[in-house]
Design a protein around this motif. Structure first.
Motif, PDB file in Angstrom:
ATOM      1  N   GLN A  88      52.152 -83.260  17.268  1.00 34.12           N
ATOM      2  CA  GLN A  88      53.205 -83.486  18.253  1.00 34.12           C
ATOM      3  C   GLN A  88      53.683 -82.150  18.821  1.00 34.12           C
ATOM      4  OE1 GLN A  88      55.287 -86.054  15.423  1.00 34.12           O
ATOM      5  NE2 GLN A  88      55.880 -87.264  17.191  1.00 34.12           N
ATOM      6  N   ARG A 102      56.762 -87.283   4.254  1.00 31.93           N
ATOM      7  CA  ARG A 102      57.555 -88.497   4.038  1.00 31.93           C
ATOM      8  C   ARG A 102      56.737 -89.775   4.186  1.00 31.93           C
ATOM      9  NH1 ARG A 102      62.560 -87.668   7.912  1.00 31.93           N
ATOM     10  NH2 ARG A 102      63.335 -89.595   6.958  1.00 31.93           N
TER      11      ARG A 102
ATOM     12  N   GLN B   3      61.183 -95.458   4.875  1.00 36.78           N
ATOM     13  CA  GLN B   3      61.016 -94.001   4.834  1.00 36.78           C
ATOM     14  C   GLN B   3      59.978 -93.540   5.867  1.00 36.78           C
ATOM     15  OE1 GLN B   3      62.807 -92.043   3.058  1.00 36.78           O
ATOM     16  NE2 GLN B   3      61.668 -90.305   2.281  1.00 36.78           N
ATOM     17  N   ARG B   4      58.874 -94.279   5.929  1.00 34.18           N
ATOM     18  CA  ARG B   4      57.793 -93.899   6.850  1.00 34.18           C
ATOM     19  C   ARG B   4      58.223 -94.097   8.304  1.00 34.18           C
ATOM     20  NH1 ARG B   4      54.377 -96.153   2.649  1.00 34.18           N
ATOM     21  NH2 ARG B   4      54.388 -98.182   3.645  1.00 34.18           N
ATOM     22  N   LEU B   6      61.283 -93.965   9.410  1.00 30.16           N
ATOM     23  CA  LEU B   6      62.256 -92.920   9.733  1.00 30.16           C
ATOM     24  C   LEU B   6      61.582 -91.573   9.956  1.00 30.16           C
ATOM     25  CD1 LEU B   6      65.190 -93.854   7.322  1.00 30.16           C
ATOM     26  CD2 LEU B   6      65.052 -94.227   9.789  1.00 30.16           C
ATOM     27  N   ALA B   7      60.518 -91.319   9.207  1.00 29.06           N
ATOM     28  CA  ALA B   7      59.791 -90.049   9.371  1.00 29.06           C
ATOM     29  C   ALA B   7      59.213 -89.943  10.775  1.00 29.06           C
ATOM     30  CB  ALA B   7      58.680 -89.941   8.324  1.00 29.06           C
ATOM     31  N   ILE B   8      58.554 -91.014  11.215  1.00 34.20           N
ATOM     32  CA  ILE B   8      57.949 -91.015  12.555  1.00 34.20           C
ATOM     33  C   ILE B   8      59.040 -91.006  13.632  1.00 34.20           C
ATOM     34  CG2 ILE B   8      56.472 -92.339  14.151  1.00 34.20           C
ATOM     35  CD1 ILE B   8      54.881 -91.170  11.902  1.00 34.20           C
ATOM     36  N   ALA B  11      60.572 -87.464  13.940  1.00 38.11           N
ATOM     37  CA  ALA B  11      59.661 -86.525  14.607  1.00 38.11           C
ATOM     38  C   ALA B  11      59.552 -86.837  16.100  1.00 38.11           C
ATOM     39  CB  ALA B  11      58.287 -86.574  13.948  1.00 38.11           C
ATOM     40  N   ARG B  12      59.499 -88.117  16.434  1.00 33.70           N
ATOM     41  CA  ARG B  12      59.387 -88.506  17.847  1.00 33.70           C
ATOM     42  C   ARG B  12      60.654 -88.103  18.616  1.00 33.70           C
ATOM     43  NH1 ARG B  12      57.929 -88.164  22.335  1.00 33.70           N
ATOM     44  NH2 ARG B  12      58.431 -89.738  23.858  1.00 33.70           N
ATOM     45  N   LEU B  14      62.723 -85.641  17.849  1.00 34.16           N
ATOM     46  CA  LEU B  14      62.723 -84.189  18.018  1.00 34.16           C
ATOM     47  C   LEU B  14      61.819 -83.793  19.182  1.00 34.16           C
ATOM     48  CD1 LEU B  14      62.512 -82.797  14.364  1.00 34.16           C
ATOM     49  CD2 LEU B  14      64.482 -82.785  15.895  1.00 34.16           C
ATOM     50  N   LEU B 177      47.145 -90.084  12.035  1.00 35.54           N
ATOM     51  CA  LEU B 177      48.105 -90.950  11.333  1.00 35.54           C
ATOM     52  C   LEU B 177      47.394 -92.084  10.596  1.00 35.54           C
ATOM     53  CD1 LEU B 177      51.049 -91.253  13.910  1.00 35.54           C
ATOM     54  CD2 LEU B 177      51.004 -89.931  11.798  1.00 35.54           C
ATOM     55  N   PRO B 181      49.141 -93.435   4.803  1.00 37.73           N
ATOM     56  CA  PRO B 181      49.520 -94.825   4.460  1.00 37.73           C
ATOM     57  C   PRO B 181      50.288 -95.551   5.563  1.00 37.73           C
ATOM     58  CG  PRO B 181      50.083 -93.304   2.678  1.00 37.73           C
ATOM     59  CD  PRO B 181      49.742 -92.466   3.866  1.00 37.73           C
ATOM     60  N   LEU B 182      50.568 -94.898   6.671  1.00 36.18           N
ATOM     61  CA  LEU B 182      51.341 -95.527   7.752  1.00 36.18           C
ATOM     62  C   LEU B 182      50.616 -96.748   8.307  1.00 36.18           C
ATOM     63  CD1 LEU B 182      53.948 -94.930   9.528  1.00 36.18           C
ATOM     64  CD2 LEU B 182      52.363 -93.975  11.192  1.00 36.18           C
TER      65      LEU B 182
END
Lengths: 296, 337
Positions: A88, A102, B3-4, B6-8, B11-12, B14, B177, B181-182
């Protein structure tokens, strides 16, 4: 490298339309070793690795991880460094690592990963502003955020300068020393010879040989190679009972009696100042088995 | 799983917030649009004439009365209750029941004055019974603002998500990705949440600006309006995700998204009411989520509708969301063909 294999590939087939890229290959990846998958362009090695990694579906066949069909547990336990992968924009090295961190239940100490991959001074740098070598180190760090049991490295040093490549090899050696299993895809035979405990050579979708590099070389070659520039040996001596090949501006003389070969060359008046004596290398084996030059 | 997601999502967010050009465009463009509208509309009301005919049939028989042949007048068939309400709110200049010989007019409406004078001129004296219908005027800008808010949500949600997913797929980020595990549903949820937050933030900003600059009408429940905006955003993001589920070319994605946005912009009632449009056009417009979102938003903002009144539209938006999320999840590919 004891115990049952960590990964087993069984009768793997991949068709792209009418083209059969992988033709029913099977092999085991031993635990805690560096396993090399080699082959010329179009050999099917990237397809094979991507099927194992779970990013490309197989036409048929199966991949077993720890004896079970590779699935959710495999994704938690594996780390993947693709040769090229976009990240990204506008987010930093550390934020990128934290995001991937995470996604896993199983997690490494992120500061340790950053230190291992020499990214301490780059933590706050935007992904877009990394050099090629820095980017490869970040991609490796991403592959390590889950403290993987098995790590896939797909042509990890392509495009790196020789010094960066050496540094990368040292890094891979340190990872391997932690009892990790590494599956390495590479075009660089020097890299495979330096890092791999066991290799598979693929050509046109099939495996042409598999084993430890030294064992394979000993099994295939009883001779050594004398190399002379072609300009120094335009014509072979009259009585010269050795196999000779002309490649890349060199005359290669394959012999199991170097003294005899050198004596005959000397008697024929060939200048020997630029004579090079070397053992057979993986590159020679690769060429003999596939009939193809490497990209490198 | 959370958790996963929220992580994505983090980052998106930001990535989006630090992309100053894109962020500026997403926030500034709608604000500039509102400022432009404020400059255009703050001085006065519209100058065209609309008259309701109280009748059950949609077809207008212009031969029924000479008044119906008046040029530059729009005659719209509707029921009596709605017609009177719209006259009271200055949305219509006059309502006319030919059979009962009655017309309704808002004595405060300038348009009503002219419409009435022309009706008298085209009729015999004493032919009509005059009924007053009073209320605060609903100006064109009052009517238009929900359309502008909805249009902004539509563009933001469809293009903001569709293009990003296609770019991620094209440059290999989705492939990376996929080796984690996403799961697709987690990735899609993160994209929905990220875009929802942005769309709602910008919509609230625009709503505040229009209230401040244009003093627009808000008669109903703010919470119901917020819910309409949320469901409209999610349904449009779901459509964007479904359209981008497999595409690897930004050009193709742009074409597909335009295929949806332009009909919606023209037929969902963003700029003008479809009340006078042919029946088939009105029925066609019902396939678009924006139509239902704008109907609900206008009912709330202009006529004081509450949660229960707009429940049918909310349910339709929820249904569209569920349908497109299901389709999107089924079609979704981490990689191109």
């Amino acid at each position: 490298m004891t115990g049952p294999p960590i990964l087993a590939v069984r009768e793997l087939v991949k068709n792209y339309g009418q083209v059969r890229a992988v033709r029913g290959i099977s092999f085991d990846v031993p635990r805690n070793c560096c396993f090399g998958l080699l082959g010329p362009n179009g050999a099917g090695k990237t397809t094979t690795v991507e099927i194992i990694e779970g990013v490309t579906p197989a036409t048929s066949g199966e991949v077993l991880y720890e004896g079970e069909k590779a699935g959710a547990a495999f994704r938690q336990d594996s780390g993947v460094q693709f040769q090229t992968a976009a990240l990204q924009d506008f987010i930093t090295v550390r934020e990128t690592l934290e995001m991937f961190h995470r996604l896993y239940r199983r997690r490494a100490d992120i500061d340790q990963v950053i230190a291992d991959c020499a990214l301490e001074k780059l933590q706050k740098r935007d992904n877009r502003k990394l050099s090629g070598g820095q980017r490869q180190r970040l991609l490796l760090a991403i592959a390590l955020v889950n403290d993987p049991k098995i790590l896939f490295l797909d042509e990890p040093t392509t495009g790196m300068d020789p010094q960066a490549r050496r540094n990368f090899w040292e890094l891979v050696e340190r990872i391997r020393a932690r009892k990790k299993t590494i599956v390495l895809t590479t075009h660089y035979m020097e890299e495979a010879q330096a890092l791999c405990d066991e290799i598979v050579i693929m050509n046109e979708g099939v495996i042409v040989t598999q084993g430890a590099p030294d064992t394979l070389l000993k099994a295939h070659y009883k001779e050594i190679i004398l190399e002379l520039p072609e300009a120094d040996l335009e014509e072979l001596p009259a009585e010269f009972p050795f196999h000779t090949y002309r490649r890349n501006g060199l005359v290669e003389i394959h012999t199991d009696d170097a003294n005899e070969a050198i004596t005959r060359l000397s008697r024929a008046g060939a200048p020997l100042g630029r004579l090079n004596i070397r053992p057979f290398r993986l590159e020679d084996l690769f060429l003999d088995l596939t009939g193809k030059e490497l990209r490198s | 799983m959370i958790q996963r997601i929220l992580a994505i999502l983090h980052a998106r967010n930001l990535e989006f917030l630090r992309d100053k050009a894109t962020l500026g465009w997403n926030v500034a463009m709608p604000l500039l649009l509102v400022a432009g509208m404020a400059a255009i509309f703050s001085g006065g009301d519209r100058a065209s004439y609309k008259v309701a005919l109280v009748q059950a049939e949609q077809e207008i028989n212009t031969a029924a009365h000479p008044y119906l042949e008046t040029r530059y007048f729009d005659f719209i068939a509707m029921d009596q209750e709605e017609a009177i309400e719209r006259v009271a709110n200055h949305q219509l200049d006059l309502a006319l029941d030919l059979n009962a010989g009655t017309y309704w007019i808002n004595p405060e409406s300038p348009g009503g004055y002219f419409a009435e004078r022309l009706l008298e001129a085209s009729s015999e004296e004493g032919a009509w019974r005059r009924q007053p219908a009073s209320g605060d005027p609903i100006t064109y800008v009052d009517w238009l603002i929900p359309g502008i808010l909805g249009m902004n949500i539509m563009f933001s949600c469809l293009f903001g998500v569709g293009y990003v997913v296609v770019r991620y797929r094209k440059n290999g980020f989705l492939k990376r990705l996929k080796a984690t595990p996403l799961r697709p549903v987690e990735f899609m949820s993160a994209q929905i949440l990220s875009r929802l937050l942005l769309a709602i933030f910008v919509t609230l900003l625009l709503y505040g600006a229009t209230r401040l600059l244009l003093d627009i009408r808000m008669e109903g429940s703010g919470l119901a309006l917020f819910l309409v905006a949320v469901l409209a955003s999610i349904s449009l993001v779901a459509i964007g995700l479904a359209m981008a589920a497999r595409v690897t070319s930004e050009e193709l994605a742009g074409g597909l998204l335009n295929l949806v946005t332009w009909p919606m912009m023209l037929l969902s009632g963003v700029w003008f009411s479809l009340a006078g449009a042919p029946q088939w056009v009105q029925q066609l417009s019902n396939i678009f989520p924006l139509t239902h979102a704008l109907t609900a938003a206008r009912d709330i903002m202009l006529y004081g509708a509450g949660f229960a009144d707009v429940l049918p539209q909310l349910l339709i938006l929820a249904g569209i969301t569920a349908a497109f999320l299901t389709v999107g999840a089924a079609l979704f590919r981490w990689r191109g063909a």
